[in-house]
Motif scaffolding. Structure first.
Motif, PDB file in Angstrom:
ATOM      1  N   GLY A   1      14.338 -27.573  -3.934  1.00  0.00           N
ATOM      2  CA  GLY A   1      15.506 -26.708  -4.008  1.00  0.00           C
ATOM      3  C   GLY A   1      15.433 -25.633  -5.069  1.00  0.00           C
ATOM      4  N   LEU A   2      14.404 -25.644  -5.905  1.00  0.00           N
ATOM      5  CA  LEU A   2      14.280 -24.628  -6.944  1.00  0.00           C
ATOM      6  C   LEU A   2      13.654 -23.365  -6.362  1.00  0.00           C
ATOM      7  CD1 LEU A   2      14.466 -23.635  -9.852  1.00  0.00           C
ATOM      8  CD2 LEU A   2      12.213 -24.675 -10.276  1.00  0.00           C
ATOM      9  N   SER A   3      14.424 -22.270  -6.340  1.00  0.00           N
ATOM     10  CA  SER A   3      13.968 -20.976  -5.831  1.00  0.00           C
ATOM     11  C   SER A   3      14.288 -19.912  -6.870  1.00  0.00           C
ATOM     12  CB  SER A   3      14.645 -20.645  -4.502  1.00  0.00           C
ATOM     13  OG  SER A   3      14.191 -19.413  -3.988  1.00  0.00           O
ATOM     14  N   GLU A   4      13.306 -19.089  -7.183  1.00  0.00           N
ATOM     15  CA  GLU A   4      13.465 -18.050  -8.193  1.00  0.00           C
ATOM     16  C   GLU A   4      13.153 -16.682  -7.597  1.00  0.00           C
ATOM     17  OE1 GLU A   4      11.783 -19.447 -12.237  1.00  0.00           O
ATOM     18  OE2 GLU A   4      10.598 -20.523 -10.716  1.00  0.00           O
ATOM     19  N   THR A   5      13.810 -15.661  -8.109  1.00  0.00           N
ATOM     20  CA  THR A   5      13.518 -14.274  -7.759  1.00  0.00           C
ATOM     21  C   THR A   5      13.240 -13.495  -9.040  1.00  0.00           C
ATOM     22  OG1 THR A   5      15.856 -13.653  -7.812  1.00  0.00           O
ATOM     23  CG2 THR A   5      14.935 -14.341  -5.683  1.00  0.00           C
ATOM     24  N   SER A   6      12.447 -12.454  -8.913  1.00  0.00           N
ATOM     25  CA  SER A   6      12.084 -11.683 -10.103  1.00  0.00           C
ATOM     26  C   SER A   6      11.646 -10.282  -9.714  1.00  0.00           C
ATOM     27  CB  SER A   6      10.961 -12.392 -10.867  1.00  0.00           C
ATOM     28  OG  SER A   6      10.568 -11.650 -12.011  1.00  0.00           O
ATOM     29  N   LEU A   7      11.869  -9.334 -10.619  1.00  0.00           N
ATOM     30  CA  LEU A   7      11.303  -7.988 -10.524  1.00  0.00           C
ATOM     31  C   LEU A   7      10.165  -7.912 -11.538  1.00  0.00           C
ATOM     32  CD1 LEU A   7      14.451  -5.668 -10.343  1.00  0.00           C
ATOM     33  CD2 LEU A   7      12.906  -6.286  -8.486  1.00  0.00           C
ATOM     34  N   LYS A   8       8.981  -7.562 -11.069  1.00  0.00           N
ATOM     35  CA  LYS A   8       7.821  -7.537 -11.950  1.00  0.00           C
ATOM     36  C   LYS A   8       7.045  -6.235 -11.785  1.00  0.00           C
ATOM     37  CE  LYS A   8       6.949 -12.501 -12.270  1.00  0.00           C
ATOM     38  NZ  LYS A   8       5.892 -13.526 -12.384  1.00  0.00           N
ATOM     39  N   PRO A   9       6.409  -5.770 -12.886  1.00  0.00           N
ATOM     40  CA  PRO A   9       5.471  -4.640 -12.744  1.00  0.00           C
ATOM     41  C   PRO A   9       4.337  -5.024 -11.797  1.00  0.00           C
ATOM     42  CG  PRO A   9       5.992  -5.050 -15.052  1.00  0.00           C
ATOM     43  CD  PRO A   9       6.549  -6.208 -14.281  1.00  0.00           C
ATOM     44  N   LEU A  10       3.999  -4.090 -10.941  1.00  0.00           N
ATOM     45  CA  LEU A  10       3.002  -4.351  -9.903  1.00  0.00           C
ATOM     46  C   LEU A  10       1.914  -3.289  -9.997  1.00  0.00           C
ATOM     47  CD1 LEU A  10       2.701  -6.323  -7.417  1.00  0.00           C
ATOM     48  CD2 LEU A  10       3.631  -4.477  -6.031  1.00  0.00           C
TER      49      LEU A  10
END
Length: 253
Positions: free
Chosen positions: A179-188
């Motif tokens: 159930g652990l779900s994470e979202t992130s904005l990262k340099p690409l």
């Protein structure tokens, strides 16, 4: 006295004209044959990029899938500064999920008794999946050439390298903590090598192998006997490399 002298000069002049004419004709014929034999690709470049604007669409997939797999759609707009250098803005939307290998690993850990095995575990690396990205790229196309597949079907092509930076929207579903779900904005970051096949002055096909990479992050030292334990962030997670093979079309105008 003048008439005999003139009569003597006339035959000599005729011989000179007749004698030199074969050499003049031979020289002109040789120049003509040289021009005919010279390849067209050497004389001039059939397809030009300098100053053109470009719009492109492409579809790509990950050729090697370990824990995640992707199907991506690219849309790009570019400007050719010269024949070899160009700037491009590229937007990507991706569909992604876990592979069967990842699902089997999650099932094996979650179904085990933590008092017997897998009490303290680390979550898996390289689990981030790409949802979308926006990139600013530079392209260098140092090679332009022609392949003659058949005598009447020459194919003009260009080889290019591209690199750039941007931002990506990423998602991560843990294989250890249910159930652990994470979202992130990262340099690409991105680097790619590609082949362009010119069909007409307006349309070309592109085949590209590109590596989008970013900083990974995952949790370690998770105690499964402690309810709600999330462990700690890995101190040196390394980089995640997302390699995509894309095929698309470019419209130049």
């Amino acid at each position: 006295m003048r008439r005999p002298f003139a009569h003597c000069l006339a035959p000599i002049a005729a011989l000179l004209v007749v004698g030199t004419s074969p050499f003049v004709c031979a020289e002109a014929w040789a120049e003509e044959k040289t021009d005919e034999k010279q390849p067209a690709v050497v004389r001039h470049r059939l397809f030009v990029n300098d100053g053109n604007l470009e719009a492109a669409l492409a579809i790509g997939t990950t050729p090697v899938n370990h824990l995640t797999r992707h199907l991506a759609l690219d849309a790009a707009f570019g400007w050719n500064l010269t024949e070899t250098w160009a700037l491009q803005l590229r937007a990507t939307y991706a569909f992604s999920d876990h592979t069967q290998t990842a699902l089997d690993a999650a099932q094996a850990i979650r179904s085990s008794d933590p008092t017997v095995r897998f009490r303290t575990v680390d979550d898996f690396e390289d689990l981030w999946t790409l949802r979308w990205s926006a990139l600013a790229l530079g392209r260098w196309m140092p090679v332009y050439g022609k392949l003659s597949l058949f005598s009447a079907l020459p194919v003009h092509f260009g080889l290019y390298l591209t690199a750039g930076v941007g931002i990506g929207g990423l998602n991560r579903d843990s294989l250890v903590i249910e159930g652990l779900s994470e979202t992130s904005l990262k340099p690409l970051f991105m680097g790619a090598i590609g082949l362009r096949l010119y069909l007409t002055r307006l349309v070309s096909l592109n085949v590209e192998v590109g590596d989008r990479f970013f900083m990974d992050s995952h949790r370690v030292d998770i105690d499964r006997l402690t309810p709600g334990d999330m462990g700690t962030e890995a101190s040196s997670p390394g980089l995640t490399h997302l390699v995509l093979v894309t095929i698309g079309a470019t419209l130049s105008f």
